[in-house]
Design a protein around this motif. Structure first.
Motif, mmCIF file in Angstrom:
data_model
loop_
_atom_site.group_PDB
_atom_site.id
_atom_site.type_symbol
_atom_site.label_atom_id
_atom_site.label_comp_id
_atom_site.label_asym_id
_atom_site.label_seq_id
_atom_site.Cartn_x
_atom_site.Cartn_y
_atom_site.Cartn_z
ATOM 1 N N LYS A 193 0.826 -1.204 0.000
ATOM 2 C CA LYS A 193 0.000 0.000 0.000
ATOM 3 C C LYS A 193 0.865 1.261 0.000
ATOM 4 O O LYS A 193 1.908 1.337 0.641
ATOM 5 N N GLY A 194 0.386 2.243 -0.721
ATOM 6 C CA GLY A 194 1.103 3.498 -0.888
ATOM 7 C C GLY A 194 1.359 4.243 0.399
ATOM 8 O O GLY A 194 2.347 4.982 0.503
ATOM 9 N N ILE A 195 0.499 4.051 1.397
ATOM 10 C CA ILE A 195 0.702 4.749 2.668
ATOM 11 C C ILE A 195 2.071 4.401 3.256
ATOM 12 O O ILE A 195 2.724 5.249 3.868
ATOM 13 N N THR A 217 4.551 6.596 1.268
ATOM 14 C CA THR A 217 4.475 8.023 1.599
ATOM 15 C C THR A 217 5.020 8.286 2.992
ATOM 16 O O THR A 217 5.720 9.277 3.213
ATOM 17 N N SER A 237 7.552 3.626 -10.750
ATOM 18 C CA SER A 237 6.534 4.627 -10.406
ATOM 19 C C SER A 237 7.092 6.048 -10.462
ATOM 20 O O SER A 237 6.342 7.000 -10.244
ATOM 21 N N VAL A 246 6.434 8.464 -7.387
ATOM 22 C CA VAL A 246 5.176 9.194 -7.182
ATOM 23 C C VAL A 246 4.184 8.210 -6.566
ATOM 24 O O VAL A 246 3.757 7.256 -7.224
ATOM 25 N N TYR A 247 3.839 8.448 -5.296
ATOM 26 C CA TYR A 247 2.980 7.525 -4.556
ATOM 27 C C TYR A 247 1.765 8.253 -3.997
ATOM 28 O O TYR A 247 1.868 9.402 -3.592
ATOM 29 N N THR A 248 0.645 7.543 -3.973
ATOM 30 C CA THR A 248 -0.526 8.022 -3.251
ATOM 31 C C THR A 248 -0.772 7.048 -2.104
ATOM 32 O O THR A 248 -0.438 5.859 -2.221
ATOM 33 N N ALA A 249 -1.334 7.520 -1.036
ATOM 34 C CA ALA A 249 -1.553 6.681 0.139
ATOM 35 C C ALA A 249 -2.435 5.477 -0.168
ATOM 36 O O ALA A 249 -2.257 4.406 0.421
ATOM 37 N N ILE A 250 -3.367 5.614 -1.093
ATOM 38 C CA ILE A 250 -4.294 4.512 -1.369
ATOM 39 C C ILE A 250 -3.861 3.636 -2.541
ATOM 40 O O ILE A 250 -4.472 2.617 -2.807
ATOM 41 N N GLY A 251 -2.789 4.015 -3.231
ATOM 42 C CA GLY A 251 -2.298 3.218 -4.349
ATOM 43 C C GLY A 251 -1.622 1.944 -3.878
ATOM 44 O O GLY A 251 -1.372 1.746 -2.690
ATOM 45 N N TYR A 285 1.781 -0.523 -4.818
ATOM 46 C CA TYR A 285 3.058 -0.476 -5.519
ATOM 47 C C TYR A 285 3.881 -1.715 -5.196
ATOM 48 O O TYR A 285 3.681 -2.349 -4.158
#
Length: 181
Positions: free
Chosen positions: A2-4, A7, A33, A36-41, A43
Motif C-alpha cells: 500500500k502506498g501509505i 508516503t 513509479s 510518485v505515490y498516493t496513500a491509497i495506491g 506499488y
C-alpha cells in the motif's frame, strides 16, 4: 504494498535526512513509479527495498536499523490515522495479540488487495506474549519497529527479544515480550 507505507517512508526520510536525500534516493533508484505515490495506491514492494538500500548506502546506516526506525514511526501514524483500532485496549500485549484476528481483518476491508504478513501467538505464559511473524517480504525489522512503537505508546515496561527464523532473509521472526514488574 500500500502506498501509505511509501508516503510515510519518504516523510521519515525527509524529516531525518532532508528533502535532498528524498530526491536523491528517488532519482537514483530509477523506480517504475518514478517515486510518485498516493496513500491509497498499490506499488511493488521492491521499490521500497530499492529506496531503503540507497538510503542505507548514502547514510551508512544498516538496512535493518533504518527499517526498524521506520516501523517505529509508522506505528505513530497508524495510531493517528486509525484510533478505532486502539479503542478499549489498555496494554501492548493485548493490542499486539489482536493484530491478526482484528486489525488485519479491518485492513482487508479497507484494502482487499493488501498482502499482509501473518502472526501466530502464544499467550500460555502469564504476562508474556510470543509472536511469530511470517511474510513473503523481508520486513521483519519493520514489524520489530512497530512492536517497539506499540510498547512505547502504552508506556509499559516490557522486555522484548527478537529471534530471526529466516536465516537473515527478514521474512520470519519470533518476538518474545515479557511484561516487567
Amino acid at each position: 504494498m500500500k502506498g501509505i507505507v511509501f508516503t510515510e517512508f519518504l516523510e521519515m526520510v525527509e524529516a531525518k535526512f532532508g528533502d535532498e536525500m528524498v530526491d536523491k534516493i528517488i532519482d537514483d533508484a530509477a523506480l517504475p513509479s518514478d517515486g510518485v505515490y498516493t496513500a491509497i495506491g498499490t506499488y511493488d514492494h521492491q521499490e521500497l527495498l530499492s529506496l531503503v538500500a540507497l538510503l542505507s548506502e548514502y547514510t551508512q546506516l544498516p538496512i535493518p536499523q533504518l527499517v526498524e526506525k521506520f516501523g517505529h514511526q509508522l506505528f505513530g501514524q497508524f495510531l493517528a490515522g486509525y484510533p478505532g483500532f486502539f479503542s478499549g485496549i489498555n496494554s501492548a500485549l493485548d493490542f499486539l495479540a489482536n493484530v491478526e484476528n482484528y486489525i488485519h481483518v479491518e485492513v482487508l476491508k479497507l484494502y482487499p488487495d493488501a498482502e499482509l504478513p501473518t502472526f501466530e501467538y502464544d499467550r500460555s505464559i502469564p504476562g508474556a506474549l510470543v509472536i511469530v511473524y511470517r511474510s513473503t517480504r523481508p520486513f521483519a525489522s519493520l514489524a520489530l519497529g512497530l512492536i517497539k512503537g506499540c510498547i512505547e505508546h502504552f508506556g509499559e515496561e516490557i522486555e522484548l527479544e527478537a529471534e530471526d527464523l529466516s536465516f537473515g532473509k527478514g521474512t520470519a521472526m519470533k518476538f518474545t515480550l515479557v511484561k516487567q514488574g
